[in-house]
Design a protein around this motif. Structure first.
Motif, mmCIF file in Angstrom:
data_model
loop_
_atom_site.group_PDB
_atom_site.id
_atom_site.type_symbol
_atom_site.label_atom_id
_atom_site.label_comp_id
_atom_site.label_asym_id
_atom_site.label_seq_id
_atom_site.Cartn_x
_atom_site.Cartn_y
_atom_site.Cartn_z
ATOM 1 N N LEU A 168 0.630 -7.708 -4.025
ATOM 2 C CA LEU A 168 -0.442 -6.978 -4.888
ATOM 3 C C LEU A 168 -0.266 -5.440 -4.447
ATOM 4 O O LEU A 168 -0.717 -4.910 -3.410
ATOM 5 N N PRO A 169 0.621 -4.821 -5.331
ATOM 6 C CA PRO A 169 0.835 -3.352 -5.012
ATOM 7 C C PRO A 169 -0.162 -2.169 -5.552
ATOM 8 O O PRO A 169 -1.055 -2.378 -6.450
ATOM 9 N N PHE A 170 -0.489 -1.262 -4.637
ATOM 10 C CA PHE A 170 -1.218 -0.161 -5.264
ATOM 11 C C PHE A 170 -0.965 0.999 -4.938
ATOM 12 O O PHE A 170 -0.366 1.167 -3.589
ATOM 13 N N ALA A 171 -1.054 2.334 -5.483
ATOM 14 C CA ALA A 171 -0.987 3.556 -4.768
ATOM 15 C C ALA A 171 -2.297 4.247 -4.524
ATOM 16 O O ALA A 171 -3.134 3.930 -5.383
ATOM 17 N N THR A 172 -2.656 5.429 -3.906
ATOM 18 C CA THR A 172 -3.750 6.123 -3.696
ATOM 19 C C THR A 172 -3.347 7.530 -3.872
ATOM 20 O O THR A 172 -2.708 7.763 -4.865
ATOM 21 N N SER A 173 -3.930 8.397 -3.240
ATOM 22 C CA SER A 173 -4.234 9.752 -3.840
ATOM 23 C C SER A 173 -3.167 10.716 -3.837
ATOM 24 O O SER A 173 -3.171 11.393 -4.999
ATOM 25 N N LEU A 224 -5.202 3.283 -7.618
ATOM 26 C CA LEU A 224 -6.520 3.082 -7.494
ATOM 27 C C LEU A 224 -7.182 4.445 -7.405
ATOM 28 O O LEU A 224 -6.928 5.502 -7.183
ATOM 29 N N SER A 225 -8.552 4.513 -8.206
ATOM 30 C CA SER A 225 -9.292 5.558 -8.161
ATOM 31 C C SER A 225 -9.871 5.696 -6.636
ATOM 32 O O SER A 225 -9.840 4.903 -5.823
ATOM 33 N N GLY A 226 -10.340 7.149 -6.377
ATOM 34 C CA GLY A 226 -10.692 7.139 -5.012
ATOM 35 C C GLY A 226 -11.996 6.387 -4.974
ATOM 36 O O GLY A 226 -12.189 5.996 -3.753
ATOM 37 N N GLU A 227 -13.013 6.166 -5.851
ATOM 38 C CA GLU A 227 -14.279 5.375 -5.751
ATOM 39 C C GLU A 227 -13.489 4.052 -5.601
ATOM 40 O O GLU A 227 -14.466 3.169 -4.527
ATOM 41 N N ASP A 228 -12.723 3.402 -6.219
ATOM 42 C CA ASP A 228 -12.042 1.997 -5.904
ATOM 43 C C ASP A 228 -11.616 1.889 -4.556
ATOM 44 O O ASP A 228 -12.030 0.891 -3.734
ATOM 45 N N GLU A 229 -10.877 2.998 -3.894
ATOM 46 C CA GLU A 229 -10.570 2.797 -2.523
ATOM 47 C C GLU A 229 -11.845 2.578 -1.575
ATOM 48 O O GLU A 229 -11.759 1.844 -0.674
ATOM 49 N N ALA A 230 -12.842 3.693 -1.770
ATOM 50 C CA ALA A 230 -14.152 3.470 -1.039
ATOM 51 C C ALA A 230 -14.747 1.949 -1.052
ATOM 52 O O ALA A 230 -15.187 1.385 -0.144
ATOM 53 N N ARG A 231 -14.834 1.653 -2.433
ATOM 54 C CA ARG A 231 -15.529 0.146 -2.694
ATOM 55 C C ARG A 231 -14.755 -0.813 -2.084
ATOM 56 O O ARG A 231 -15.354 -1.838 -1.453
ATOM 57 N N ASP A 271 0.882 -1.284 -0.062
ATOM 58 C CA ASP A 271 -0.043 -0.224 0.126
ATOM 59 C C ASP A 271 0.683 1.058 0.056
ATOM 60 O O ASP A 271 1.326 1.725 1.006
ATOM 61 N N VAL A 272 0.996 1.911 -1.235
ATOM 62 C CA VAL A 272 1.815 3.306 -1.275
ATOM 63 C C VAL A 272 0.597 4.317 -0.839
ATOM 64 O O VAL A 272 0.005 4.954 -1.780
ATOM 65 N N GLY A 273 0.615 4.909 0.255
ATOM 66 C CA GLY A 273 -0.315 5.680 0.611
ATOM 67 C C GLY A 273 0.141 6.938 0.864
ATOM 68 O O GLY A 273 1.303 7.414 0.490
ATOM 69 N N SER A 274 -0.557 8.000 1.360
ATOM 70 C CA SER A 274 -0.259 9.442 1.373
ATOM 71 C C SER A 274 0.630 9.839 2.688
ATOM 72 O O SER A 274 1.256 10.460 2.756
ATOM 73 N N ARG A 304 -6.492 -2.361 2.737
ATOM 74 C CA ARG A 304 -5.350 -3.591 2.412
ATOM 75 C C ARG A 304 -6.316 -4.665 2.395
ATOM 76 O O ARG A 304 -5.800 -5.646 1.467
ATOM 77 N N GLU A 305 -6.977 -5.072 3.455
ATOM 78 C CA GLU A 305 -7.616 -6.253 3.466
ATOM 79 C C GLU A 305 -8.586 -6.401 2.534
ATOM 80 O O GLU A 305 -8.949 -7.422 1.730
ATOM 81 N N GLY A 306 -9.189 -5.393 2.000
ATOM 82 C CA GLY A 306 -10.183 -5.363 0.830
ATOM 83 C C GLY A 306 -9.421 -5.624 -0.711
ATOM 84 O O GLY A 306 -10.111 -6.387 -1.168
ATOM 85 N N VAL A 307 -8.436 -5.354 -0.640
ATOM 86 C CA VAL A 307 -7.672 -5.950 -1.932
ATOM 87 C C VAL A 307 -7.257 -7.136 -1.920
ATOM 88 O O VAL A 307 -7.252 -7.837 -2.682
ATOM 89 N N ILE A 308 -6.727 -7.723 -0.749
ATOM 90 C CA ILE A 308 -6.713 -9.251 -0.231
ATOM 91 C C ILE A 308 -7.903 -9.959 -0.677
ATOM 92 O O ILE A 308 -7.868 -11.070 -1.441
#
Length: 308
Positions: free
Chosen positions: A76-81, A107-114, A7-10, A296-300
């Motif tokens: 499973l890598p991803f970056a956010t805002s 990830l889009s912001g909506e994807d993060e929320a979902r 998780d590459v977060g802010s 992170r758990e949602g992605v998994i």
């Protein structure tokens, strides 16, 4: 199988290693975290600075090595805002891939929320009914509502605790006029979205995720993290209303002495509290429950859902 989610977060770059298979809950095996504060390594145009790029590449390289050392079959890598909104995001992502081998989806912001909503739904189950989920990150606030695993409504607002602190609260302790202006800004932003959610009716259960909400609940008297994953932790609007003026009068150093507040996040706690208080007030929430699972758990879980 052993999976890693990067998780590459802010605020942080966090590698979570879990042992998981379809139909079972992911079991945490290892956590590798580096506080990068990418939201603070931006220039006046929002682009990630050369220093930020160098640090990001270095930290991702360390996380990849940690995942290999722990025997991950896949990461499973991803970056956010912070990456999503940077004008130089394409250059940064190309540099990351060239130097670490990691192709970093954004990830889009909506994807993060979902995805956060999915994790919360799996944690509480169907008996929780209609869920309203709030998540304050370093760069954005995610809000989602629904009765199934995929929410009926999901939005992302640029109201992350790190972003707001950097842009609105430069003094330490903060200037009362700056706090008042930020409070007004946050409430105006959130108020625009309330109608989109209210048409679905009142939620049966209101849940919050993220480090910010966990720290706010802890200073308001919730159980310590050491007391266990399954202890119920609540946060009330009344307690937030009492704490916001106190946090406003404190320096960062003073906030870092509060129970459960880390030194690295103490500077952002007031901005996070203003966002939390505004969201609870405008959505008419008196009490919410803290969920230990989040993005992170949602992605998994989503990955496990798509395994044969």
């Amino acid at each position: 199988m052993r999976l890693g989610v990067l998780d590459v977060g802010s605020n942080t770059v966090h590698l979570l290693v879990v042992d998981a298979h379809p139909g079972a809950r992911p079991l945490p095996a290892h956590s590798h975290k580096e506080q990068l504060r990418l939201a603070e390594l931006l220039d006046e145009h929002g682009a990630i600075t050369p220093e930020g790029v160098e640090r990001l590449v270095s930290v991702i390289g360390e996380a990849v090595q940690a995942a290999e050392d722990k025997g991950c079959e896949d990461v499973l890598p991803f970056a956010t805002s912070a990456v999503r909104e940077a004008p130089n995001a394409d250059e940064v992502l190309a540099r990351v891939k060239a130097e670490t081998g990691v192709e970093l989806p954004v990830l889009s912001g909506e994807d993060e929320a979902r995805l956060t909503f999915l994790a919360v739904r799996r944690w509480f189950g169907w008996s929780a009914g209609k869920l309203l989920v709030l998540d304050i990150g370093g760069g954005s606030l995610e809000i989602a509502y629904g009765i199934d695993e995929d929410p009926d409504a999901a939005v992302s607002l640029p109201l992350g605790a790190g972003r707001l602190t950097s842009a609105w609260l430069p003094a330490d302790p903060p200037d009362p006029a700056d706090v008042k202006a930020l409070r007004r800004h946050v409430r105006a932003q959130i108020a625009r979205t309330v109608g989109e959610f209210s048409r679905f009716g009142a939620p049966d259960h209101v849940v919050a995720t993220s480090k910010t909400f966990k720290q706010l609940a802890r200073i308001a008297g919730a159980a310590r993290e050491a007391d266990g994953l399954y202890v119920q932790r609540d946060l009330t609007r009344k307690s937030l209303e009492e704490w916001v003026p106190r946090l406003s009068a404190m320096t960062t150093a003073e906030r870092s002495t509060l129970p459960g507040v880390s030194e690295g996040r103490a500077s952002q706690l007031l901005a996070g509290a203003l966002v939390a208080e505004a969201a609870m007030d405008l959505f008419g929430v008196d009490t919410l429950e803290i969920c230990p699972w989040a993005l992170r758990e949602g992605v998994i879980l989503r990955r496990l859902d798509h395994l044969p």
